[in-house]
Design a protein around this motif. Structure first.
Motif: not given
Lengths: 618, 145, 259
Positions: A321, A475-481, A483, A520-521, C44, C46, C152, C155
């Motif tokens: 991630e 998308s790895c899904g870690k951050c909201i924008p 995911r 995004s991250l 995460g 943001r 994604g 998750r």
């Protein structure tokens, strides 16, 4: 035997070259991914079998070279006869005997096997004359198709490890960094960050341990440049990494290879063993104090692991991630140690820069974009394959000269560069020069080098939808924008393609995209809305037709199209009736057929079956 | 830092003023009602003992805390619990051999004596000086004989 | 120490200290859902994004998560610029599409003027905001019994293979740290159920009340050097023990003095 000095390396190279000169004819059988898939292995076996039987002076079984990708994948399997530079295309096992008889024993050219110009139908037997090859300049791919993929001797024969020897024995680490900086080698993975500057900052960080990492996690759909290099010329990657490690002061290096490339893993592993066996890798390389141990890591199928910080976590055994890179990985990378991470193609360029000097390298390409770039040219183009062109080459040259134009001479519509998070360029961009800065300026990006050509039968909403769906699932899904934002963008794109959207949805998507880009991250998220942003920028009308008129002009979006049979063209052959799995077509022999719209699922099987192009997409 | 609680149970009249003072002193974290000091029966008739955290040298609460939420405050010498860090796993409550890490059900927080930042309210309000907080020499920490 | 400007005020901060800590110290309210003091910052959610610039940047502005950006000399931070608020509002709009019924999200969204998401609500919404606090706390404590699974949009937090997690000790830290109370557990009598696994709670020998799970106590004894006998009784009984010990000492010393 261990090679411990420059002289030993030179002597060894001479010995190999002399032995090679004794071969009067060489048979290069391409073992690239495309050719292997079309049966190259059987062809080379057949050559072996027949050569064993027939004794031909100056030609032995050793004359057959299983090379890396020769790059004209469209015409695979490829067999080149050297030194005459004859290229035989689409070679079948049954052609082998004839090739041996005519071109190996004699000097005859088999005309039916050589490339023919699609327009004039002239035979072009020598590959350097084929437009596909003529416009290319090969630096990173220099050895592909020329040497045995898994043979260090072959690599040394053509000048391999000369650059490593020069760097280790005659240059200082700072000198190497200066040369690479002067060459202005920019990261070929897509970012375009100057490699020299990266190395310099890594070396400047105080640390007992440093790492070099090679990013071979090529995940873009339709891209295979790195694969070709890793499979076809693994030693050049190793040599590039040796030079980089020497420059930054690393003792360990990691090559991260995509899970889906098992052959790359095998070949790289073999290459490492071969190089270690003769002292070109491992402890005390070339008899110096410098040691480098290279390790191979296999990915686990996550696209996001191509992102540098995710890749490093994955190498370290964690979940891949991304992390925020406010502290850069040259300072705190793999296991929190200073780390240089470059792409396969970047490393492949390094030996050539060291061997030939920065001035030579900058003489190729465009200002601020020195050298060449490899692309995998795919899509609706006549000649698909692996290409390498000087930076600054116009898109038109790539698509029309090298690529031979659009399939069936249909109109060109767009070209997608830079992988899923790249962008689509339209016809008005055809004369843009392909380099890092120009592409970014026009809303696309270089990316790792995927290039997908599209014709007028491609719906841009559908393209955006496809790439968004790819990014949503990767998308790895870690951050909201990334995911949630990309998920919602995808949902809206689906709504447009199904004719359920309103015009205000475009504005909503633009607003959301802007937020995803800023919020995004990692780079994957930041470039995630690109498929939408670049298609809306160049093909806004097409979006509006979907929304306002509920029409898909390219005839792709199933919800907005219907198939109908042109009664004038239909001769009632019943081929479509047989092809339809849903019994939606009815009609009598020799009478025009009719499609029942209720039953039709718009699968397109009838279109493929019809010999008279009588089925219209409305 | 050299100050300690000096407890003289023989002077304690069981008035529980200390408990009240404690719960008001910590009312900033919520409502009063849950004290970190307890006046308990000493096992003999009319003998009361005020019991609170001893701020042990090698504190079991800190050892048992897996997120390092309990650390020694260098200024007060108290073992302070960082509520932001605490994940309420209750390890410290189970591990303290003196039962002086507590769970406040109302606030859903783990609480313990923090010496009120160096000036414990409980001792200040003790009417009989059964509980004092004052500088002591190491010798005085042993029972007087 | 470095000095920087936050919302127009010059403040000092430790070099490398994260911006969020400095901002909070100033009493400025910046939402942050994935932030937890027990674990490393994550970046995460943001929501703590702030606008940063420097005089030397020629008007160029960047948007960074305050939880991960280290304080730098001469940095100019704006925690509530128009763009930042717009960004936060859009983020909360997306949160609302995923967690429409979650009070924490509803509250934050309402603070930003949102009562309903402008997007399509996801199928089967739940209360998990995927902040990763539970998994990170579990890692930090040394168990790593649960983790994020799938990529994604799919998750979720789960134990390995969605089976009863072998490394879980039933400490409940994940559930206690969860900001939305999404992680469910059940304590009935001396049985605790969490993540599909059953644990036996130790009971106090004196009061009969349950304390922590047998597994957790064993872990603390083995790895944290806490004597096993400490876990035999609960805190109340421990205090009574201490009181009577002190009582005995008092009685004895008073008797000694009167002699």
């Amino acid at each position: 035997m261990r090679i411990e000095s420059e002289k030993q390396l030179r002597d060894y190279r001479k010995k190999l070259a002399d032995a090679d000169k004794k071969l009067t004819k060489k048979i290069m059988v391409c073992h690239g991914p495309g050719c292997l898939a079309s049966g190259a292995e059987k062809v080379s076996e057949e050559f072996e079998k027949q050569l064993k039987r027939k004794k031909i002076t100056g030609v032995t079984v050793g004359s057959i070279k299983k090379t890396g990708c020769h790059s004209f994948c469209e015409k695979s399997p490829l067999v080149a006869i050297e030194p005459a530079q004859i290229l035989y295309t689409r070679v079948k096992v049954k052609d082998v005997a004839e090739i041996i008889e005519k071109s190996i024993k004699g000097d005859e050219i088999i005309e039916r096997l050589v490339y023919h110009d699609p327009h004039s139908n002239d035979a072009i037997p020598k590959y350097p004359d084929i437009p596909f090859y003529k416009h290319q300049t090969r630096i990173a791919l220099r050895n592909l198709g020329k040497i045995n993929a898994c043979d260090i001797d072959d690599y040394i024969r053509v000048g391999g490890y000369e650059a490593a020897a020069k760097a280790l024995l005659k240059m200082t680490p700072e000198g190497v960094i200066d040369e690479v900086t002067k060459a202005n080698l920019r990261g070929r993975g897509g970012g375009g960050f100057p490699a020299g500057r990266k190395w310099k900052s890594c070396r400047a960080v105080e640390s007992d341990v440093r790492y070099v990492v090679c990013n071979g996690d090529e995940g873009d759909p339709g891209a295979f440049m790195d694969r070709a290099i890793m499979e076809g010329d693994p030693h050049t990657v190793l040599e590039g990494m040796i030079i980089a490690a020497f420059a930054v002061g690393a003792k360990d290096g990691y090559i991260y290879v995509r899970e889906e490339y098992p052959l790359a893993v095998v070949n790289l592993q073999k290459a490492i063993e071969q190089a270690e066996a003769i002292g070109l890798l491992g402890d005390n390389i070339l008899g110096t104090d410098f040691s480098l141990h290279l390790h191979i890591n296999r990915g686990a199928g996550a696209f996001v692991c191509g992102e540098s910080s995710a890749l490093m976590l994955s190498v370290a055994g964690n979940v891949g991630e991304p992390r925020a890179k406010y502290i850069r990985s040259v300072v705190k990378g793999l296991w929190d140690k200073p780390t240089v991470l470059n792409n396969v193609e970047t490393y492949a360029n390094v030996p050539m820069i060291i061997a030939n000097g920065a001035d030579w390298f900058t003489s190729v390409g465009a200002p601020k974009n020195a050298g060449t770039k490899a692309f995998s040219l795919v899509g609706k183009v006549r000649h698909t394959g692996l290409i390498e062109v000087p930076m600054g080459t116009p898109l038109r040259t790539i698509i029309y000269d090298i690529g031979g134009g659009i399939l069936k001479d249909r109109p060109f519509k767009a070209v997608q560069t830079g992988g899923p998070s790249g962008g689509c360029l339209a016809e008005q961009h055809l004369d843009l020069s392909v380099d890092f800065d120009t592409l970014t300026k026009h809303g696309s990006m270089m990316g790792s080098g995927g290039m997908i050509v599209m014709d007028d039968r491609t719906c841009m909403v559908d393209v955006a939808k496809y790439f968004l769906s790819f990014l949503v699932s990767e998308s790895c899904g870690k951050c909201i924008p990334c995911r949630e934002g990309l998920y919602q963008l995808h949902k809206l794109a689906i709504a447009i393609s199904e004719g359920r959207a309103q015009e205000s949805d475009i504005e909503k998507m633009e607003h959301l995209s802007e937020m995803v880009v800023t919020g995004s991250l990692c780079g994957l998220g930041k470039s995630g809305p690109n498929p939408f942003l670049s298609t809306i920028a160049n093909f806004r009308d097409e979006y509006l037709t979907h929304i306002r008129d509920h029409k898909c002009s390219a005839g792709v979006c199933k919800e907005l199209i219907k198939y109908e049979i042109d009664a004038e063209k239909c001769d009632g052959c019943m081929a479509c009736i047989a092809a339809c799995a849903f019994n939606a077509i009815s009609g009598k022999k020799t009478k025009p057929h009719v499609i029942d719209q209720e039953l039709c699922t718009k699968c397109g099987a009838c279109v493929a079956a019809c010999t008279r192009e009588a089925i219209m997409v409305l | 830092m050299n100050s300690r609680f000096v407890v003289k149970p023989e002077l304690c009249i069981g008035c529980r003023t200390c408990e009240l003072a404690c719960s008001f002193a910590h009312a900033k974290n919520g409502r009063p009602g849950r004290s970190r000091i307890f006046v308990l029966g000493g096992g003999f008739k009319d003998l009361f003992v005020p019991v609170t955290c001893l701020q042990c040298e090698e504190a079991a609460c800190a050892k048992s805390c897996l997120v390092n939420a309990i650390t020694r405050n260098p200024e007060t010498g108290a073992m302070d619990l960082d509520h932001d860090k605490c994940v309420r796993c209750m390890a410290c409550i189970a591990a303290c051999p003196f039962g002086c890490s507590l769970f406040d059900e109302q606030q859903e927080l783990v609480i313990k004596c923090d010496l009120c930042g160096g000036d414990p309210a409980c001792a200040k309000f003790c009417p009989t000086k059964a509980l004092e907080y004052k500088p002591v020499t190491v010798r005085a920490l042993r029972p007087a004989i | 120490m470095v000095s920087l400007t936050i919302n127009g005020k010059v403040v000092r901060a430790e070099e490398g200290e994260y911006l969020l800590a400095v901002i909070r110290r100033m009493g400025i309210d910046v939402p942050a859902l994935c932030d937890h003091a027990a674990v490393e910052p994550y970046g995460g959610c943001r929501l703590c994004m702030v606008e940063i610039t420097k005089e030397s940047w020629d008007g160029w502005k960047n948007y960074v998560t305050a939880c991960l950006y280290p304080a730098e000399q001469d940095l100019i931070v704006n925690t509530h610029s128009e763009k930042v608020i717009e960004l936060r509002t859009s983020l909360l709009d997306l949160f609302l599409a995923r967690n429409p019924e979650t009070p924490l999200i509803q509250k934050l969204a309402a603070d930003h003027g949102l009562t309903k998401t402008s997007f399509e609500v996801v199928p089967e919404p739940n209360d998990c905001i995927l902040c990763g606090i539970c998994t990170r706390v579990c890692d930090e404590m040394g168990f790593a019994a649960i983790s994020m699974v799938n990529r994604g949009h799919g998750r979720e937090v789960a134990p390995p293979l969605n089976e009863a997690p072998p490394d879980c000790v039933g400490c409940l830290a994940c559930a206690q740290a969860c900001p939305t109370n999404y992680i469910k557990f059940e304590d009935i009598g001396t049985t605790r159920k969490i993540w599909g696994r059953e644990f036996e709670l130790l009971t106090c020998e004196k009061t009969g009340r349950p304390t922590i799970t047998r597994e957790f106590a064993a872990f603390l004894s083995k790895h944290r050097d806490i004597p096993e006998e400490y876990f035999k009784v609960n805190d109340e009984a421990h205090r009574d023990e201490l009181a009577s010990t002190m009582g005995r000492i008092t009685r004895w010393s008073v008797q000694e003095e009167t002699k």
